[in-house]
Design a protein around this motif. Structure first.
Motif, PDB file in Angstrom:
ATOM      1  N   ARG A 377       0.100   3.911  17.571  1.00  0.00           N
ATOM      2  CA  ARG A 377      -1.332   4.173  17.463  1.00  0.00           C
ATOM      3  C   ARG A 377      -1.595   5.278  16.434  1.00  0.00           C
ATOM      4  NH1 ARG A 377      -3.244   5.168  23.201  1.00  0.00           N
ATOM      5  NH2 ARG A 377      -1.936   3.328  23.479  1.00  0.00           N
ATOM      6  N   ALA A 378      -0.712   6.265  16.373  1.00  0.00           N
ATOM      7  CA  ALA A 378      -0.869   7.350  15.406  1.00  0.00           C
ATOM      8  C   ALA A 378      -0.734   6.834  13.971  1.00  0.00           C
ATOM      9  CB  ALA A 378       0.164   8.438  15.679  1.00  0.00           C
ATOM     10  N   ILE A 379       0.148   5.871  13.762  1.00  0.00           N
ATOM     11  CA  ILE A 379       0.288   5.280  12.419  1.00  0.00           C
ATOM     12  C   ILE A 379      -1.020   4.613  12.016  1.00  0.00           C
ATOM     13  CG2 ILE A 379       1.484   3.497  11.082  1.00  0.00           C
ATOM     14  CD1 ILE A 379       3.963   4.071  12.823  1.00  0.00           C
ATOM     15  N   GLY A 380      -1.631   3.887  12.962  1.00  0.00           N
ATOM     16  CA  GLY A 380      -2.928   3.281  12.677  1.00  0.00           C
ATOM     17  C   GLY A 380      -3.992   4.330  12.412  1.00  0.00           C
ATOM     18  N   GLY A 381      -3.930   5.459  13.145  1.00  0.00           N
ATOM     19  CA  GLY A 381      -4.882   6.534  12.905  1.00  0.00           C
ATOM     20  C   GLY A 381      -4.765   7.105  11.504  1.00  0.00           C
ATOM     21  N   CYS A 393       0.837   2.499   5.556  1.00  0.00           N
ATOM     22  CA  CYS A 393       0.767   2.421   7.019  1.00  0.00           C
ATOM     23  C   CYS A 393       0.869   0.977   7.497  1.00  0.00           C
ATOM     24  CB  CYS A 393      -0.534   3.048   7.511  1.00  0.00           C
ATOM     25  SG  CYS A 393      -0.673   4.822   7.204  1.00  0.00           S
ATOM     26  N   VAL A 394       0.180   0.081   6.810  1.00  0.00           N
ATOM     27  CA  VAL A 394       0.231  -1.342   7.192  1.00  0.00           C
ATOM     28  C   VAL A 394       1.646  -1.886   7.023  1.00  0.00           C
ATOM     29  CG1 VAL A 394      -0.587  -3.653   6.567  1.00  0.00           C
ATOM     30  CG2 VAL A 394      -2.211  -1.752   6.732  1.00  0.00           C
ATOM     31  N   GLN A 395       2.331  -1.465   5.972  1.00  0.00           N
ATOM     32  CA  GLN A 395       3.705  -1.921   5.768  1.00  0.00           C
ATOM     33  C   GLN A 395       4.620  -1.428   6.887  1.00  0.00           C
ATOM     34  OE1 GLN A 395       4.800  -4.107   3.359  1.00  0.00           O
ATOM     35  NE2 GLN A 395       6.625  -4.057   4.670  1.00  0.00           N
ATOM     36  N   VAL A 396       4.420  -0.196   7.320  1.00  0.00           N
ATOM     37  CA  VAL A 396       5.212   0.335   8.438  1.00  0.00           C
ATOM     38  C   VAL A 396       4.938  -0.474   9.703  1.00  0.00           C
ATOM     39  CG1 VAL A 396       5.563   2.324   9.942  1.00  0.00           C
ATOM     40  CG2 VAL A 396       5.360   2.661   7.479  1.00  0.00           C
ATOM     41  N   ILE A 397       3.681  -0.818   9.941  1.00  0.00           N
ATOM     42  CA  ILE A 397       3.325  -1.604  11.125  1.00  0.00           C
ATOM     43  C   ILE A 397       3.955  -2.986  11.057  1.00  0.00           C
ATOM     44  CG2 ILE A 397       1.382  -2.726  12.303  1.00  0.00           C
ATOM     45  CD1 ILE A 397      -0.286  -0.247  11.634  1.00  0.00           C
ATOM     46  N   LEU A 398       3.960  -3.594   9.869  1.00  0.00           N
ATOM     47  CA  LEU A 398       4.612  -4.908   9.715  1.00  0.00           C
ATOM     48  C   LEU A 398       6.099  -4.820  10.023  1.00  0.00           C
ATOM     49  CD1 LEU A 398       2.953  -6.493   6.540  1.00  0.00           C
ATOM     50  CD2 LEU A 398       2.927  -7.383   8.870  1.00  0.00           C
ATOM     51  N   THR A 415      -3.590  -1.938  17.085  1.00  0.00           N
ATOM     52  CA  THR A 415      -3.813  -1.028  15.957  1.00  0.00           C
ATOM     53  C   THR A 415      -4.298  -1.779  14.723  1.00  0.00           C
ATOM     54  OG1 THR A 415      -2.071   0.440  16.797  1.00  0.00           O
ATOM     55  CG2 THR A 415      -2.700   0.694  14.497  1.00  0.00           C
ATOM     56  N   THR A 416      -3.741  -2.956  14.497  1.00  0.00           N
ATOM     57  CA  THR A 416      -4.137  -3.760  13.334  1.00  0.00           C
ATOM     58  C   THR A 416      -5.609  -4.140  13.399  1.00  0.00           C
ATOM     59  OG1 THR A 416      -1.889  -4.646  13.208  1.00  0.00           O
ATOM     60  CG2 THR A 416      -3.593  -5.820  11.994  1.00  0.00           C
ATOM     61  N   LYS A 417      -6.087  -4.441  14.593  1.00  0.00           N
ATOM     62  CA  LYS A 417      -7.505  -4.782  14.739  1.00  0.00           C
ATOM     63  C   LYS A 417      -8.380  -3.642  14.225  1.00  0.00           C
ATOM     64  CE  LYS A 417      -9.783  -3.639  18.127  1.00  0.00           C
ATOM     65  NZ  LYS A 417     -10.374  -3.286  19.426  1.00  0.00           N
ATOM     66  N   ASP A 418      -8.029  -2.399  14.553  1.00  0.00           N
ATOM     67  CA  ASP A 418      -8.808  -1.255  14.076  1.00  0.00           C
ATOM     68  C   ASP A 418      -8.715  -1.118  12.558  1.00  0.00           C
ATOM     69  OD1 ASP A 418      -9.537  -0.628  16.668  1.00  0.00           O
ATOM     70  OD2 ASP A 418      -7.868   0.751  16.978  1.00  0.00           O
TER      71      ASP A 418
END
Length: 763
Positions: A377-381, A393-398, A415-418
């Motif tokens: 969640r912090a990465i999305g923040g 950040c998106v690459q890290v989430i992927l 997190t992606t939705k946000d």
């Protein structure tokens, strides 16, 4: 006839432990009596009732053995409330000890008398206390200062009438720094409870004394003086600089409480804005002590982090160069890790985001599932907060999604939705990757998030219908959050691709309206159904309207609460992030703002507030929240509609509304009565030892709109006092159908708490 000998099953030669202690307490040998008192204290400590030994223990007060005297005094403090009549037996010894040559015994007597909390002993306490305030020994004077505060809490009028407040103010000029510190602590406590604003006023002479005393005080004394500095507004930048110069060395103190108290003073002075030079000198000195606190025990770290969270909301750049200090360690407890995570997101900027992202990526390999979720969640923040770093950040989430770890994938979807809401039409390329894990999503938040994404990008996802059909198969089994998203997503799909979703939208709307018992879901479905039936073009404008992008919310608390919490740094309020009024403290934003209007007692506080409410055209709510709030209504004019048109001529017997056992000693009886209008007759009785005051009343919304037409006025009630009053009611309040219709819910507030009860009005 011969007597038959029967066995004595229930007779015994043992008299019980208390009997044995009683015998020992009356022994002729001092050592034996002392051991007996120790046994009594031990039994008292573990919860055994030894109150029946009161008279025997009191006999041992008259002794030269200081240890024995302390034990007896401890016993007295514990059982004084349950045996108030017997406490009088000890008065002569207290008075005698207050004149003892030994200052330790004099102070012990005064301290114990102040702790007894019994009204009957106050008259006997006055003369010894007055002597103690003027005592030659500083230890006795500093003990007497605290005793004045305890006496004021028990009976404010006696403390004021006997000049004890003035004597306490004179102690601020004492030659001993420990006495000054205790006087400051006592005056601060009294000032919080008193209506008068001049109880504790810092002038030039007092300020000089406090600044001189702070270097020689104990840690506790330093905290008290620092708190007093926080309440004082310097006249100019020079005076502010002088105070800051005395406060800054406290930032290097070994005691964390002293450090945080010093931080509080500096943060308060930053708000006064005495000039850029003063502000910069403060900011430079604040960061090092806060960083140092993070190398202490985990409990202190947690308190420091909770306060740092508030400080960063006010001064975001304060610790920007200290990011690495907030990286978690392997042996940090979970509660410290979570707080550090929040601080890291607040400190994230374009300059350090790469370093923070790398650290957050490592946290996702932890075994603590909750901490891993918060890290994702912090990465999305960070992505939402820093647009320049969104791609990284998106690459890290992927990369995290590709790990296939179930709870990571689910949190990544949320997190992606946000991120999609912040950057619409920018990262739709990752949607196929999200859809690959459709079967693994079993948490409501993750399912709802993916359904929202499918509905929002329905025109770009070829198999959007099939994806929604997968969820619609078990529509009835989903939680309401998922069902609502399914309805919205299906309607979006129909509006974007009508040909492929007509049957689907009919199915979901039928399921939601005909076979669903949840009113929220049913009403939402009806709204969509009628909107689509009336005008599909209008429906498209409403449902597919452009949505404003979300923003990163770095606020931990509201701005108004933030100022209050910064004034209460290092207290429970700043740890819980709640108003001090909710955690048993005094609120900084208190009625002190309105004290000027009635400082000479010429006007009643309630009259002042009613006049203000009349001018503002609405109610004023005092320093309470929600249903606990006291609402001061404007004085109603003669056009107020009484309730005689709703309720008949009825008068019922008083019923018990509150019992003393459940309402801190307040007994309340009452009933509705019809005279020249509807009244609520109330009978207040104080069955406690302490004074009750600051009464207020509030009605919840009800069927008739019943509400007070005037303020509740109840005088201060001392122990055993009873007071009857009649409160005029009107039907100008909020209306809401109750079950049963004649149910009326009421809240009563006084200085000891807020109490709720309900009444039934019988026509």
């Amino acid at each position: 006839m011969a007597e038959v000998n029967r066995p004595r099953f229930f007779s015994t030669s043992k008299k019980g432990e208390n009997y044995e202690l009683k015998v020992e307490l009356n022994s002729e040998y001092r050592d034996k009596r002392k051991e007996a008192v120790k046994k009594v204290i031990a039994n008292m400590t573990i919860g055994k009732d030894v109150s029946d030994l009161f008279a025997d223990v009191v006999k041992n007060m008259q002794t030269e053995d200081l240890e024995l005297k302390k034990l007896v005094y401890l016993y007295l403090i514990n059982y004084a409330k349950s045996q108030p009549e017997l406490v009088i037996l000890a008065v002569n010894t207290f008075v005698k000890d207050s004149d003892d040559p030994n200052p330790l015994i004099r102070a012990l007597a005064i301290r114990t008398m102040g702790c007894l909390r019994v009204e009957k002993i106050i008259d006997y306490l006055m003369e010894p206390l007055k002597k103690s305030i003027q005592d030659q020994d500083p230890y006795v004077r500093k003990t007497a200062a605290i005793c004045v505060a305890k006496l004021f809490d028990l009976n404010p009028s006696i403390a004021i009438e006997n000049g004890l407040i003035q004597s306490l103010q004179d102690l601020l000029s004492d030659r001993n720094p420990v006495v000054i510190a205790n006087a400051v602590a006592a005056l601060a406590e009294i000032s919080e409870a008193a209506v008068q604003k001049d109880i504790f006023v810092i002038n030039d002479i007092t300020l000089a004394k406090l600044m001189a005393a702070i270097n020689e005080c104990t840690e506790w004394g330093q905290v008290c003086i620092l708190n007093s500095f926080a309440t004082y507004r310097p006249k100019d930048a020079k005076e502010a600089s002088d105070i800051i110069e005395r406060v800054v060395p406290r930032l290097q103190h070994v005691n964390a409480s002293v450090v945080l108290a010093a931080v509080k003073v500096l943060m308060v002075y930053l708000g006064f804005r005495f000039g850029e030079e003063v502000d910069q000198s403060i900011v430079k000195k604040l960061a090092p002590p806060l960083v140092t606190l993070l190398s202490t025990e985990s409990e202190i770290q947690y308190v420091a982090l909770r306060n740092i969270n508030l400080i960063l909301q006010k001064r975001p750049d304060l610790l920007r160069q200290e990011t690495r200090v907030f990286f978690t360690k392997y042996n940090d407890p979970p509660f410290v890790k979570r707080e550090k995570l929040q601080v890291l997101v607040k400190l994230a900027s374009v300059d350090n985001v790469d370093q923070i992202l790398s650290e957050l990526r490592e946290y996702c390999n932890e075994v603590d599932v909750d901490f891993v979720r918060k890290s994702v969640r912090a990465i999305g923040g960070c992505a939402i907060k820093i647009p320049e770093a969104a791609d990284k950040c998106v690459q890290v989430i992927l990369d995290l999604i590709k790990t296939g770890v179930n709870y990571i994938v689910q949190e990544a979807v949320v997190t992606t939705k946000d991120i999609f809401r912040k950057y619409p039409m920018r990262y739709e390329g990752i949607i196929p990757t999200l859809c690959e894990h459709l079967e693994t999503l079993d948490e409501p938040d993750a399912r709802a998030s993916l359904i929202w994404i499918v509905g929002e990008y329905a025109d770009r996802i070829e198999n959007a219908s099939a994806l929604l059909e997968h969820f619609l198969e078990d529509f009835k089994d989903h939680v309401p959050k998922v069902q609502l998203q399914l309805i919205a997503a299906t309607v979006k799909l129909f509006l974007k691709r009508p040909g492929s979703a007509q049957q689907l939208v009919q199915q979901v709307l039928q399921d939601a309206t005909q076979a669903n018992e949840n009113p929220d879901i049913r009403d939402r479905a009806y709204v969509y159904w009628r909107l689509l039936s009336a005008d599909p073009q209008k429906a498209q404008q409403v449902v597919l309207a452009e949505k404003p992008p979300i923003e990163f919310d770095s606020k931990t608390v509201s701005d108004s609460l933030l100022d209050e919490l910064l004034f209460n740094i290092s207290s429970l309020a700043s740890v819980y992030h709640k108003s001090p009024a909710l955690v048993g403290g005094a609120s900084y934003v208190d009625m002190s703002l309105y004290r000027d209007a009635y400082e000479d007692d010429e006007l009643d506080r309630r009259q002042v507030l009613q006049q203000a409410a009349q001018q503002l055209g609405g109610p004023i709510i005092e320093n309470l929240l929600d249903l606990d709030a006291e609402v001061i209504q404007p004085v109603q004019s003669n056009t107020t509609t009484p309730l005689h048109d709703l309720l008949g001529n009825v008068s019922v017997n008083h019923e018990t509304l509150l019992s003393a056992e459940t309402a801190n000693g307040l007994s309340l009886k009452g009933s509705f009565a019809k005279r020249d209008g509807l009244y609520l007759d109330l009978v207040f009785e104080n069955k406690a030892q302490s004074v009750m005051n600051d009464f207020a009343i509030q009605f919840n919304v009800n069927t008739y709109g019943i509400t007070p037409a005037q303020a509740l006025v109840v005088p201060d009630l001392v122990g055993g006092q009873k007071y009857e009053t009649s409160l005029l009611l009107a039907n100008t309040g909020g209306k809401q159908q109750m079950d049963p219709p004649n149910l009326i819910q009421i809240a009563i507030k006084n200085n000891l708490g807020v109490y709720y009860f309900q009444m039934l009005y019988d026509d």
